[in-house]
Design an enzyme around this catalytic site. Structure first.
Site, PDB file in Angstrom:
ATOM      1  CD  GLU A  64     -18.644 -10.805  10.752  1.00 41.16           C
ATOM      2  OE1 GLU A  64     -17.585 -10.291  10.355  1.00 41.16           O
ATOM      3  OE2 GLU A  64     -18.716 -11.995  11.148  1.00 41.16           O
ATOM      4  CE1 TYR A  74     -15.514 -10.847   4.014  1.00 37.57           C
ATOM      5  CE2 TYR A  74     -17.154 -11.018   2.283  1.00 37.57           C
ATOM      6  CZ  TYR A  74     -16.372 -11.611   3.250  1.00 37.57           C
ATOM      7  OH  TYR A  74     -16.445 -12.978   3.457  1.00 37.57           O
ATOM      8  CG  HIS A  91     -17.220 -14.934   7.281  1.00 40.93           C
ATOM      9  ND1 HIS A  91     -16.200 -14.029   7.329  1.00 40.93           N
ATOM     10  CD2 HIS A  91     -18.078 -14.606   8.280  1.00 40.93           C
ATOM     11  CE1 HIS A  91     -16.454 -13.156   8.317  1.00 40.93           C
ATOM     12  NE2 HIS A  91     -17.582 -13.493   8.905  1.00 40.93           N
ATOM     13  CE  LYS A  97     -15.907 -16.480   2.863  1.00 42.97           C
ATOM     14  NZ  LYS A  97     -14.489 -16.038   2.709  1.00 42.97           N
ATOM     15  CG  ASN A 110     -11.624 -18.446   2.132  1.00 42.20           C
ATOM     16  OD1 ASN A 110     -12.784 -18.102   1.934  1.00 42.20           O
ATOM     17  ND2 ASN A 110     -10.784 -17.733   2.858  1.00 42.20           N
TER      18      ASN A 110
END
Ligand code: ATP
Ligand code: MG
Length: 137
Positions: A126, A49, A115, A9, A112
């Protein structure tokens, strides 16, 4: 061999953690079989998302995910989906097990660092979102 989908990320790319994170994944039996760097559009982030649409964290999540470049990857290995989730640690870095990527590198519940797909169905969706079959080795 199972495949899963992974993202490094924006917070991690920005802090030069690409190599460190890939090393953790590779050290744990996960092999990169496809990878690219890209900068998500708002529309792509919203669609990726979509399951979280309506939650209070959705808009800030989308804004964070478009704040800088990311690395998207397909990982392959024995039980790759569960293995990747284990190596990542849980969503909240303050609750993540010692030695996990999120415990060591994540900045917050939102920022964070990584993913990972949470099921075979999400992995398939995905992977297809970002890669065509002939981009996967
Ligand atoms: P990911 O789907 O990114 O692998 P995850 O499955 O651990 O993470 P999800 O519940 O799917 O977590 O949430 C997707 C992402 O949304 C999280 O990784 C995090 O960046 C953000 N997020 C989730 N819950 C919160 C929250 N309570 N506050 C802020 N951000 C959140
Ligand atoms: Mg998730």
């Amino acid at each position: 061999m199972e495949r899963t989908f992974s993202i490094i990320k924006p917070d991690a790319v920005q802090r030069n953690l690409i190599g460190a994170i890939l090393q953790r994944l590779e050290n744990n039996g996960l092999t990169v079989v496809a990878a690219k760097m890209l900068h998500l559009s708002a529309q792509q982030a919203e669609e990726f998302y979509a399951e979280h649409k309506g939650r209070d964290f959705y808009e800030p999540l989308v804004n964070y995910m478009i704040s800088g470049p990311i690395i998207v990857q397909v990982l392959q290995g024995e039980n790759a989906i569960a293995k990747n989730r284990e190596v990542m640690g849980v969503t909240d870095p303050s609750k993540a097990a010692q030695g996990t990527i999120r415990a060591d590198y994540a900045l917050s519940v939102r920022e964070n660092s990584v993913h990972g797909s949470d099921s075979p169905e999400s992995a398939a969706r995905e992977i297809a979102f970002f890669f065509t079959d002939n981009e996967i080795c």
